[in-house]
Scaffold this motif. Structure first.
Motif, mmCIF file in Angstrom:
data_model
loop_
_atom_site.group_PDB
_atom_site.id
_atom_site.type_symbol
_atom_site.label_atom_id
_atom_site.label_comp_id
_atom_site.label_asym_id
_atom_site.label_seq_id
_atom_site.Cartn_x
_atom_site.Cartn_y
_atom_site.Cartn_z
ATOM 1 N N HIS A 146 23.746 -4.828 52.794
ATOM 2 C CA HIS A 146 22.736 -4.749 51.730
ATOM 3 C C HIS A 146 21.329 -4.598 52.342
ATOM 4 C CE1 HIS A 146 25.375 -6.158 48.235
ATOM 5 N NE2 HIS A 146 26.130 -5.770 49.225
ATOM 6 N N SER A 180 30.266 -8.654 39.025
ATOM 7 C CA SER A 180 29.276 -8.420 37.966
ATOM 8 C C SER A 180 29.979 -8.743 36.649
ATOM 9 C CB SER A 180 28.824 -6.956 37.895
ATOM 10 O OG SER A 180 28.675 -6.365 39.146
ATOM 11 N N ASP A 183 21.976 -7.466 37.642
ATOM 12 C CA ASP A 183 22.663 -7.561 38.924
ATOM 13 C C ASP A 183 21.947 -6.608 39.884
ATOM 14 O OD1 ASP A 183 24.285 -7.239 41.126
ATOM 15 O OD2 ASP A 183 26.152 -7.484 40.006
ATOM 16 N N ASN A 239 25.426 -14.377 40.165
ATOM 17 C CA ASN A 239 25.863 -13.872 38.855
ATOM 18 C C ASN A 239 26.525 -14.982 38.032
ATOM 19 O OD1 ASN A 239 24.937 -11.297 39.297
ATOM 20 N ND2 ASN A 239 26.903 -10.473 39.962
ATOM 21 N N SER A 292 26.183 -16.692 47.682
ATOM 22 C CA SER A 292 26.539 -15.264 47.587
ATOM 23 C C SER A 292 25.899 -14.648 46.342
ATOM 24 C CB SER A 292 28.060 -15.082 47.492
ATOM 25 O OG SER A 292 28.529 -15.524 46.230
ATOM 26 N N GLY A 293 25.922 -13.316 46.308
ATOM 27 C CA GLY A 293 25.456 -12.611 45.115
ATOM 28 C C GLY A 293 26.375 -12.900 43.940
ATOM 29 N N SER A 294 27.657 -13.033 44.216
ATOM 30 C CA SER A 294 28.625 -13.357 43.151
ATOM 31 C C SER A 294 28.278 -14.703 42.525
ATOM 32 C CB SER A 294 30.040 -13.439 43.724
ATOM 33 O OG SER A 294 30.365 -12.260 44.388
HETATM 34 C C1 LIG Z 1 26.612 -4.814 42.362
HETATM 35 C C2 LIG Z 1 27.133 -6.001 43.113
HETATM 36 N N1 LIG Z 1 27.150 -7.198 42.510
HETATM 37 C C3 LIG Z 1 27.594 -8.298 43.135
HETATM 38 C C4 LIG Z 1 28.040 -8.246 44.429
HETATM 39 C C5 LIG Z 1 28.540 -9.488 45.082
HETATM 40 O O1 LIG Z 1 27.753 -9.919 46.140
HETATM 41 P P1 LIG Z 1 28.362 -10.919 47.244
HETATM 42 O O2 LIG Z 1 29.235 -10.091 48.135
HETATM 43 O O3 LIG Z 1 27.169 -11.458 47.967
HETATM 44 O O4 LIG Z 1 29.114 -11.953 46.523
HETATM 45 C C6 LIG Z 1 28.050 -7.029 45.101
HETATM 46 C C7 LIG Z 1 28.567 -6.985 46.483
HETATM 47 O O5 LIG Z 1 28.607 -6.048 47.194
HETATM 48 C C8 LIG Z 1 27.588 -5.868 44.438
HETATM 49 O O6 LIG Z 1 27.591 -4.674 45.032
#
Ligand SMILES: Cc1ncc(COP(=O)(O)O)c(C=O)c1O
Length: 409
Positions: A210, A113, A181, A81, A76-78
């Motif tokens: 996204h 973030s 981010d 980070n 994931s994006g999280s």
């Molecule tokens: C700015 C930002 N950072 C991090 C994330 C987290 O991404 P993920 O949902 O893939 O964990 C999001 C998710 O929408 C986001 O908008």
């Protein structure tokens, strides 16, 4: 796959598409093409589950696309980070962040973030944003820098960025670690350089809605091989597997770690989407232009809305249209959005509004002095966004959307 098998799968996809509950103007539109789905099915059928050659290929192609030396896929994006911050504090790191170092972060940000900063033992320090681009107000940012400030977490909002040249001057002047981010801004280019590749680490999300949608998944990019190797190890258990040239079967745990491994299923969908990412960006940009033109040339147009403009040197990659309601309509915002949603137009807040208002901030006492962030608050009060689809928008859709967006007096 032969033609017969391909036809069979296409028919199956059609059948499922028919039974989907479709809104008039959803946030995402159709996230997957038949080719995306078939690529995913083929990966599953091949028995490849996690981080095989398909994930590696996606990482390599992604790194090439954004112009970074290294890319590491995660779930994931999280997680990307989390990995960026835990790599930055790792004892193996040559330019390490330390416990209680301050990290600046904009008041308009996403939950994950922020929390990796806290989880890594650093101190987040919030900075208000600019109404022009919804990103850091760079004057306010520089005023907040103290001897303890060692890092900046920039959050590129919905395809837009701050003036990156100015941000980089600040980063260099104070010798700071920049993490970007870029979860909402894959494909945006600031003066020939992709967002996410200015700092030490850049992170991306492939979650639904996204720019690139794999269902779940994220990517971490960096240019330094040492950073890459630390992140690679932390991604999976602290293990050195996959880092050596020779296939190694030893259970050699050289660092601390998590399990943030992605699936080959999402990698194969991501890889397929990456091939048409430039085309999708272009279609979304055209759709946005058409919608804005229609709204602002309507006889009902009375400056009810302000559309977020891209920063001066930025070629944006949008996945939505961020909008501010004119101040005089703010009191009607809730009712207005409810009506849009009832009419099938999905809306979302600008990330999560002024993050300082969230209960979790109180829980962790992150704003005990009750500092105010007036611009972030204004964006929360006035802002929202609608989606942008990767298919050319039709005239009748534009007309209906225009009438709905302007249905406020
Ligand atoms: C700015 C930002 N950072 C991090 C994330 C987290 O991404 P993920 O949902 O893939 O964990 C999001 C998710 O929408 C986001 O908008």
């Amino acid at each position: 796959m032969n033609r017969k098998e391909y036809k069979f799968l296409n028919n199956l996809i059609k059948k499922y598409n028919k039974s989907k509950d479709k809104k008039f103007y959803s946030l995402v539109g159709e996230p997957f093409t038949n080719e995306d789905i078939i690529a995913g099915i083929e990966t599953l059928l091949s028995g490849r589950i996690t981080m095989s050659s398909i994930t590696k290929r996606f990482e390599e192609n992604f790194a090439k696309f954004v112009g970074s030396k290294h890319a590491l896929m995660v779930n994931s994006g999280s997680s990307a980070n989390l990995l960026a911050f835990f790599s930055s504090i790792n004892p193996k790191n040559y330019k390490r962040l330390h416990k209680n170092d301050e990290c600046l972060i904009p008041a308009i940000c996403w939950s994950t973030s922020l929390w990796p900063i806290v989880q890594a033992g650093l101190k987040p320090k919030f900075v208000d944003v600019s109404l022009d681009d919804f990103n850091f107000d760079l004057k306010k940012l520089e005023r907040k820098i103290t001897k303890k400030t060692k890092a900046i977490m920039a959050v590129h909002v919905l395809g837009n960025s701050t003036r990156m040249s100015n941000l980089m001057k600040i980063v260099k002047k104070y010798n700071l670690t920049l993490i970007e981010d870029t979860c909402e801004s894959l494909g945006s280019i600031y003066k020939d350089k992709y967002l996410g590749t200015f700092g030490r680490f850049g992170t991306y999300s492939f979650y639904v809605s996204h720019q690139l949608i794999a269902g779940e998944g994220g990517m971490l990019v960096c240019n330094d091989k040492r950073d890459y190797e630390i992140a690679h190890t932390l991604r999976a258990h602290g293990w050195d597997r996959g880092l050596r040239k020779k296939q190694n079967t030893e259970f050699n745990f050289i660092n601390s770690g998590f399990n943030l491994r992605p699936l080959d299923l999402t990698a194969s969908i991501g890889l397929n989407q990456l091939k048409r990412l430039n085309k999708s960006i272009k279609i979304r940009r055209n759709n946005r232009d058409k919608i804005l033109k229609s709204v602002m040339s309507s006889h009902k147009w009375k400056d009810q809305l302000t559309f977020l403009k891209p920063n001066k040197n930025l070629k944006p990659s949008w996945f939505g249209i961020p909008i501010l309601l004119n101040k005089k309509y703010v009191k009607q915002k809730k009712k207005y959005l409810k009506k849009l949603n009832q009419n099938g137009i999905e809306t979302r807040p600008i990330i999560s509004g002024n993050f300082l208002n969230q209960p979790s901030i109180k829980l962790y006492k992150l704003n005990s002095k009750r500092e105010k962030f007036p611009i972030a608050q204004e964006i929360e009060n006035r802002g929202f966004f609608i989606g942008l689809h990767t298919k050319d928008i039709e005239k009748k859709e534009i007309i209906k959307l225009t009438n709905n967006l302007l249905s406020i007096d």
